[in-house]
Design a protein around this motif. Sequence first.
Motif, short mmCIF file in Angstrom:
data_model
loop_
_atom_site.label_atom_id
_atom_site.label_comp_id
_atom_site.label_asym_id
_atom_site.label_seq_id
_atom_site.Cartn_x
_atom_site.Cartn_y
_atom_site.Cartn_z
N ARG A 160 2.96 -25.09 -26.70
CA ARG A 160 1.65 -25.42 -26.11
C ARG A 160 1.80 -26.34 -24.92
O ARG A 160 1.19 -26.12 -23.87
CB ARG A 160 0.76 -26.06 -27.18
N ARG B 237 3.40 -24.52 -21.94
CA ARG B 237 2.43 -23.59 -21.35
C ARG B 237 1.41 -24.33 -20.49
O ARG B 237 1.02 -23.86 -19.42
CB ARG B 237 1.72 -22.80 -22.46
N GLU B 238 0.99 -25.48 -20.95
CA GLU B 238 0.01 -26.26 -20.20
C GLU B 238 0.61 -26.90 -18.95
O GLU B 238 -0.04 -26.96 -17.90
CB GLU B 238 -0.58 -27.36 -21.10
N GLY C 130 5.00 -18.10 -18.04
CA GLY C 130 4.72 -16.68 -17.89
C GLY C 130 5.93 -15.92 -17.39
O GLY C 130 6.20 -14.79 -17.83
N TRP D 290 3.69 -26.08 -17.35
CA TRP D 290 4.35 -25.16 -16.43
C TRP D 290 3.86 -23.73 -16.70
O TRP D 290 4.64 -22.88 -17.14
CB TRP D 290 5.86 -25.21 -16.59
N PRO D 291 2.59 -23.44 -16.45
CA PRO D 291 2.05 -22.12 -16.82
C PRO D 291 2.76 -20.96 -16.11
O PRO D 291 2.99 -19.91 -16.72
CB PRO D 291 0.59 -22.21 -16.42
N ASP D 292 3.12 -21.15 -14.84
CA ASP D 292 3.78 -20.06 -14.11
C ASP D 292 5.17 -19.80 -14.67
O ASP D 292 5.56 -18.64 -14.87
CB ASP D 292 3.86 -20.40 -12.62
#
Length: 213
Positions: free
Chosen positions: A108, A111-112, A119, A114-116
């Motif tokens: 979590r 993801r918050e 992905g 380093w979202p790029d």
Amino acid sequence: MSNSLKTWLMSGREKKIMLLRHGELLRETEERRFIGQTDLPLSHMGRRQAKYWCKCLSDVPIAHIISSDLSRCMESARILCAARPIIVKPLARLREINLGGWDGMTFRRVRERWPDAFGQRGTEMARFRPPGGESFLDLQQRVVPAFEQAVDQAAGNLLMVAHAGVNRMILCHLLGMPPENLFRIAQGCGAMNLIDRQTGGFRIQAINLLPPF
């Protein structure tokens, strides 16, 4: 373990390789985390899983035991060879994938923050490197030569204790599978994989055998 696999393990026709994933880890929470080379101990269940394999393999001749030098693997290996006159050989090249700055962080949070990159990891699983870490291709290039060298040097049956990522990369190599497909191979905590070495190469007899609890 089935009778046929036990018979195979006891036969002396080929060199046997028992590739084990360490037992369950002791964790503070159930939230999913990136765990690479963070050195976590076994849980009570993890030690119980190792003791199960110690009992299953009690009659199987084992000449060498090699382990990742991280404590969860070394403890699993020492439990397995407790009744044998064998010293576990630690091997740093069998450590789990280096996750760099992500190691120990929750999915979590990564993801918050380093979202790029998070992905990108999902779409380029084999080649993606977290900051300061390895890709799965890097891992495969590290562990496959270590595996093959250990097998070549073993005078008899070999027990190797490593990690989910390490085992998957070895099995992908032996199966001729693209590294991108590594997560198609299940590797539960305490999973045993059975391989033999014949004149023509390696043959996999079983993948992801688990203790019955």
